[in-house]
Design a protein around this motif. Structure first.
Motif, PDB file in Angstrom:
ATOM      1  N   ASP A  59      -1.786  21.806 -19.783  1.00 38.31           N
ATOM      2  CA  ASP A  59      -0.938  20.615 -19.770  1.00 38.31           C
ATOM      3  C   ASP A  59       0.137  20.798 -18.723  1.00 38.31           C
ATOM      4  O   ASP A  59       1.148  21.434 -18.968  1.00 38.31           O
ATOM      5  CB  ASP A  59      -0.314  20.347 -21.137  1.00 38.31           C
ATOM      6  N   ASP A  60      -0.106  20.241 -17.554  1.00 44.41           N
ATOM      7  CA  ASP A  60       0.881  20.351 -16.490  1.00 44.41           C
ATOM      8  C   ASP A  60       1.884  19.205 -16.534  1.00 44.41           C
ATOM      9  O   ASP A  60       2.820  19.168 -15.758  1.00 44.41           O
ATOM     10  CB  ASP A  60       0.212  20.450 -15.123  1.00 44.41           C
ATOM     11  N   GLY A  61       1.677  18.260 -17.434  1.00 45.40           N
ATOM     12  CA  GLY A  61       2.604  17.148 -17.581  1.00 45.40           C
ATOM     13  C   GLY A  61       2.437  16.056 -16.536  1.00 45.40           C
ATOM     14  O   GLY A  61       3.094  15.031 -16.615  1.00 45.40           O
ATOM     15  N   LYS A  62       1.601  16.288 -15.543  1.00 44.81           N
ATOM     16  CA  LYS A  62       1.420  15.312 -14.465  1.00 44.81           C
ATOM     17  C   LYS A  62       0.022  14.729 -14.434  1.00 44.81           C
ATOM     18  O   LYS A  62      -0.151  13.559 -14.129  1.00 44.81           O
ATOM     19  CB  LYS A  62       1.705  15.971 -13.114  1.00 44.81           C
ATOM     20  N   THR A  63      -0.982  15.541 -14.726  1.00 43.98           N
ATOM     21  CA  THR A  63      -2.372  15.125 -14.621  1.00 43.98           C
ATOM     22  C   THR A  63      -2.839  14.492 -15.926  1.00 43.98           C
ATOM     23  O   THR A  63      -2.659  15.080 -16.990  1.00 43.98           O
ATOM     24  CB  THR A  63      -3.265  16.333 -14.290  1.00 43.98           C
ATOM     25  N   PRO A  64      -3.436  13.298 -15.853  1.00 45.84           N
ATOM     26  CA  PRO A  64      -3.929  12.650 -17.078  1.00 45.84           C
ATOM     27  C   PRO A  64      -4.981  13.513 -17.782  1.00 45.84           C
ATOM     28  O   PRO A  64      -5.712  14.282 -17.140  1.00 45.84           O
ATOM     29  CB  PRO A  64      -4.559  11.356 -16.572  1.00 45.84           C
TER      30      PRO A  64
ATOM     31  N   ARG B 247      -8.633  13.501 -16.542  1.00 44.90           N
ATOM     32  CA  ARG B 247      -8.879  14.261 -15.315  1.00 44.90           C
ATOM     33  C   ARG B 247      -8.938  15.758 -15.602  1.00 44.90           C
ATOM     34  O   ARG B 247      -9.755  16.468 -15.028  1.00 44.90           O
ATOM     35  CB  ARG B 247      -7.811  13.951 -14.273  1.00 44.90           C
ATOM     36  N   ARG B 248      -8.057  16.230 -16.500  1.00 45.91           N
ATOM     37  CA  ARG B 248      -8.089  17.649 -16.876  1.00 45.91           C
ATOM     38  C   ARG B 248      -9.387  17.988 -17.591  1.00 45.91           C
ATOM     39  O   ARG B 248      -9.981  19.044 -17.362  1.00 45.91           O
ATOM     40  CB  ARG B 248      -6.888  18.000 -17.748  1.00 45.91           C
TER      41      ARG B 248
END
Length: 67
Positions: free
Chosen positions: A9-14, A17-18
């Motif tokens: 969970d990078d907080g940016k990528t939906p 997509r992950r």
């Protein structure tokens, strides 16, 4: 089929997509064998605590890419 997928969970990528990236990496690293079916969207969504639409989007992205 029990598959283990770490979405991080990078907080940016939906999430879709992950998930698509995790599955793509599994395919390319031969964790998933040719012809092996992925779990149904409802099952994978429940196992990963995601919405079914998120899993559908990931699967559709992979199909569009030829996986």
């Amino acid at each position: 089929m029990d598959i283990v997928i770490d979405l991080g969970d990078d907080g940016k990528t939906p999430a879709y997509r992950r998930l698509a990236e995790a599955i793509r990496e599994g395919i390319l690293s031969a964790r998933f064998r040719p012809g092996e079916k992925l779990p149904p969207t409802r099952t994978l969504a429940a196992n990963l605590s995601l919405a079914r639409n998120t899993v559908l989007e990931a699967y559709e992205q992979l199909i569009a890419e030829g996986y």
